[in-house]
Structures are given as C-alpha cells and as structure tokens.
Design an enzyme around this catalytic site. Structure first.
Site, PDB file in Angstrom:
ATOM      1  CE  LYS A   1      10.215   0.843 -21.054  1.00 32.02           C
ATOM      2  NZ  LYS A   1      11.500   0.676 -20.320  1.00 32.02           N
TER       3      LYS A   1
HETATM    4  C1  LIG Z   1      12.096  -0.601 -20.036  1.00 38.19           C
HETATM    5  C2  LIG Z   1      13.548  -0.582 -19.664  1.00 38.19           C
HETATM    6  C3  LIG Z   1      14.320  -1.771 -19.596  1.00 38.19           C
HETATM    7  C4  LIG Z   1      13.722  -3.144 -19.815  1.00 38.19           C
HETATM    8  O1  LIG Z   1      13.369  -3.401 -21.146  1.00 38.19           O
HETATM    9  P1  LIG Z   1      12.381  -4.600 -21.508  1.00 38.19           P
HETATM   10  O2  LIG Z   1      12.089  -4.463 -22.933  1.00 38.19           O
HETATM   11  O3  LIG Z   1      11.166  -4.371 -20.631  1.00 38.19           O
HETATM   12  O4  LIG Z   1      13.069  -5.860 -21.149  1.00 38.19           O
HETATM   13  C5  LIG Z   1      15.674  -1.669 -19.295  1.00 38.19           C
HETATM   14  N1  LIG Z   1      16.236  -0.466 -19.027  1.00 38.19           N
HETATM   15  C6  LIG Z   1      15.536   0.683 -19.076  1.00 38.19           C
HETATM   16  C7  LIG Z   1      16.228   1.977 -18.763  1.00 38.19           C
HETATM   17  C8  LIG Z   1      14.171   0.676 -19.404  1.00 38.19           C
HETATM   18  O5  LIG Z   1      13.494   1.836 -19.431  1.00 38.19           O
END
Ligand SMILES: *Cc1c(COP(=O)(O)O)cnc(C)c1O
Length: 494
Positions: free
Chosen positions: A113
C-alpha cells in the site's frame, strides 16, 4: 482526460483528475473512472525502458492526470519514491523458480500500500490548490492494521492535509499497534477505540456523513477526505509498477519487448489487480490476469460461475488484508465491461439482496482476461514452506496465496508465458504465521517472533519493523466509540 462515475447513467458529469482525487467517491455512490484508456505503444514502452522509476511514474500518471503539469507529477513522484522511503528501490523483482516475483513492499511500512500511499497525499495536496479549495483536508481512517500505518506514513507532514486514524485497541498485533502509536509528524493523530474493526469503521462512516460534524469542520477551515482504495488517486500509481516491471524484465533480458506476460495478484478489494487490467487495456502486452483469493473465495466463485454472492461465512485468515466480502473495485471492472446502467443495477442487487449475477456472455468475456484460483490456510502455509525449502525464498502469507494460484494456473493450463506475481507484504509483517508455516514454535511476543524468524532463515527484517521496539510512543489514548466525534472535533480545533 476526463473522469466519470460508474453509476452516472446519463453520462452527464465529467471531471478533472484533481477534482476526482479530492472528492474520492462520486455523489451518486459510484466510483470515478477515466473516460477512456490512454494508449501505450511498443515504442512508448521502449522509451520507458530507458527511464528510472520516478520518470516512468511521472510519464504514466501524466496520461491520466492531464490537468497536472509534468513538473508537479515529477515532483510528487521523486518525493514519494525517494531513497529514504524506498532504500532498495521502489520495486524489486526476484526470480524464483520460473516465477518473477514483483516485491512491492520495500517502502516505509513494508506493505504494497506504500506504493500508492506515498504519492497520493502529494497528489491530493496539489489537487487542493488546483481546485481553488480554501479549506484543508482532514483524512479519517478506520483500520484493521496495515492501511492505517501506510496512510499515516504517507500523509505525515504533507501540506494542507491532516490525518486521524482509529484502530480497534485489541484488534491489531503489537507491532501494528506500535507502528501507529509511534508515528511522527505534526499533522497526525491516532486513537485506539474500545471495540472491534467494524465499530471503528461504522464510527468513521457516521462521522463522515454527519452534517453537524461537517459544519464544525467547515468553520475551522477543513473538509473530510478519505484514503481508501476506491479513490482514483490510489489506483493510478498502481498501474505504474506493472508497466515498470515489464520494462525491467525487458532490460534484464527475461522477456523480449512485445512478449506477453501473465500477472498474478493476491486480491482483496480488487484494486491491485484492476491496475494490472488497466495496464493491459492501455496496450501493455499482458496475457492472463490471475486473481488469487484466500479462503474467502468470493471472487473465485464469481469468475467461475458469474454469481457474486456475499451471503456467506467470513473467515479470518493468516492473510488478513485479503479477508473481504465486498471487493469494491470490482465495480470498475463491471463498468468497463458494460455501462453505467448495467453496473448500477449490479450494485443495487448487491446492496439490496447481497448477490448479483452476470450473464454467460459477460462471464465469458471476463474469462478472456482473467483466471481465478483460491488457496486455503493449509495450502498457504505449505507454499511458504515449499518456497523456502526449495528456493530459500521467504514470502508472506498474502504472497503465498498468489504463488500458489500462479503455479496452479500453469499446471492446469500449460501456459508457458512468463509469470509475474505481485508480492504484497514483507514476511516480517506476519512473522508469527510464517514461523508456524515453517514448522517452528511461535514466541508469544511479536518482537521475539521477528528475531526468531531472522535467526531461523538467515534473512534480515526491515529496519522500520525491527527498530520499533525502541521508538517513542506518542499516542496511547483509548476511547469509547461515542468519543470518536469529539476526538475529531478536538483534532480540528488545533
Ligand atoms: C491490501 C492488501 C492486499 C489486497 O489488495 P487489493 O488491492 O485490496 O486487492 C493484498 N495483500 C496485502 C499485504 C495488502 O495489504
């Protein structure tokens, strides 16, 4: 480039990207999408191959954010993907077996993120200026762990923005709690609430929609904004790393320019995989997109049967960031494949009945671009162990779900195109689950687990996590849910 809402059935309203980033979600409840996909040709990709990540980001974002100047985008990208924030580089690709693992977690909070949340606050701060907005933004976040810290780190000390994060006092790990409690910055605040994540989230929603709070905020020269993944400002930066990874693979001789690349993404809210889909629609040579789910396999069911049914048991898994029953960004895919009227209909069915069904034509159309697999808890752990034993490659549980799905897809189809797998978190963010998968006993204490994982695997934990034990706690307040609104007002009064 103009943006429209996925639910604007008359196609009447078109907006600039700065407005869309400042606003977050459309008034009709839909999500903002670009009117069309900008095209990148083989020559464009070749030109991008010669550039660094910051330049690639500025160029690619510039195709969508046409109301930003090249200087603004370059400035935002170079501040976001700096050596201080991303010591090892913005992204790292590790070749493991015949998979290309795209590690997106070398940023300040060790989760993917960061890739969007390091740059989006800067885009927002510029958007506020561009829109002639006189007030500053107050970002409210309810978090079950990862998003809160990534948002805090991204918004800390960004001009014209403040951020307040609520988390469930007993609902996050000790490391996650410390990550937030020790956050630096003059525009940040963090409070724990007595209750669970849903209590925190509904509290935030109530405050967001309260006319009373909005008016008090307005008097202080502030307006609410949000940091979640339905904001276009979070999606756009994610398109960049797929195109950039393609360039890196060309530069390293792993693929030839023009070769198709399959991409697997461990998926929750469908934001990350949608970014890869958009890159494909822009012209990046991408074969199949493999949507990987954990035990919460609602998307696997959707892509195989055409039925999206959220009336099912919710499982808390060892890949918690993918524990989701409503994948918000799927709405954008539905819109791209149909139109606003059909899309609005699906969303209405979902909110009224908890289910919607796409017809066989549409399901078959999705099958041209997507394959979907799910991976339960024991297969997730087996994959972590298998990859460590076979390749000395340590991955976190979210990434393991992706690796399992990628390998399963190749085994079932015999597809020999190169495979890129998005790796979304450092294994050290989930030390306990990873240790258990490796067959080790798990120490009670988070930091003990981190040290043990390092010792057993001979790998080094990211500094941002190992140094937490000594960081100074700034925010240790615990409040009741009903004190959340007064907390927001206090923060606004500063
Ligand atoms: C947020 C997240 C995801 C999922 O990503 P999306 O864009 O919501 O599909 C997968 N793995 C981790 C570690 C995350 O923090």
């Amino acid at each position: 480039m103009k943006f429209i809402s996925t639910r604007d059935t008359n196609n009447l309203n078109k907006f600039d990207s700065a407005f869309v980033i400042k606003k977050g979600i459309a008034d009709d409840g839909g999500l903002f999408v670009p009117e069309s996909f900008p095209v990148i040709t083989a020559d464009d990709i070749k030109a991008l191959c010669a550039k660094n990540y910051v330049e690639r980001a500025a160029d690619i974002l510039g195709l969508f954010l046409t109301d930003y100047t090249a200087e603004e985008l370059k400035g935002a990208a170079s501040a976001a993907y700096s050596k201080e924030a991303f010591e090892d580089g913005a992204t790292v690709i590790s070749k493991v077996g015949d998979n290309e693992i795209l590690e997106l977690w070398h940023g300040p909070t060790s989760a993917f993120k960061d890739m969007a949340l390091q740059i989006m606050p800067r885009l927002l701060s510029t958007a506020i200026e561009k829109c002639g907005e006189t007030r500053d933004a107050l970002i409210l976040v309810a978090t079950s762990g990862d998003t809160g810290k990534a948002a805090l780190e991204g918004y800390a000390d960004v001009d014209r923005v403040r951020i307040l994060v609520f988390y469930p006092s007993e609902g996050v790990s000790r490391i996650q709690k410390l990550q937030m409690q020790t956050q630096k910055g003059n525009n940040v605040k963090v409070a724990a609430i007595r209750g669970n994540f849903d209590d925190a989230q509904s509290g935030v929603k109530r405050i967001f929609t309260s006319a009373d709070v909005a008016e008090k905020l307005d008097q202080k020269g502030l307006f609410f904004s949000s940091a979640n993944s339905i904001n276009w400002g979070r999606l756009a930066p994610q398109i960049v790393y797929y195109i950039s990874a393609y360039c890196d693979l060309v530069n390293e001789g792993e693929i030839n320019l023009g070769d198709e690349l399959n991409i697997t993404v461990p998926t929750g809210n469908f934001g990350n995989i949608l970014a890869a889909y958009i890159a494909k629609k822009m012209g990046l040579p991408v074969g199949k997109l493999i949507c990987a789910s954990n035990k919460n396999n609602i998307l696997t069911d959707f892509f195989t049967t055409g039925v999206y049914d959220k009336r099912r048991v919710f499982y808390a898994t060892i890949s918690p960031s993918m524990d989701i029953l409503i994948s918000s960004n799927l709405e954008r895919l539905l819109y791209f494949a149909t139109d606003a009227e059909v899309c609005a209909g699906f969303m209405k069915d979902l909110s009224e009945n908890g289910i919607f069904t796409v017809n066989e034509d549409l399901r078959a159309k999705f099958e041209e671009d997507f394959a979907a697999y799910c991976c339960d808890e024991s297969l997730t752990k087996e994959t972590i162990k298998k990859y460590f034993d076979s390749y000395s490659y340590l991955c976190d549980p979210h990434t393991a779900v992706g690796i399992y799905a990628a390998d399963k897809y190749k085994e079932e189809t015999g597809d020999k195109r190169a495979m890129l797998i998005a790796s979304t978190a450092s294994p050290y963010k989930f030390s306990a689950a990873v240790l258990e998968a490796l067959g080790e006993s798990v120490p009670e204490d988070d930091f003990e687990a981190l040290r043990k994982l390092s010792e057993k695997t001979g790998t080094v934990p990211p500094k941002n996590l190992s140094s937490l034990a000594d960081a100074v706690v700034r925010f240790d307040k615990i409040i009741d849910v009903k004190e959340m609104a007064p907390e927001v007002e206090d923060f606004a009064a500063l």
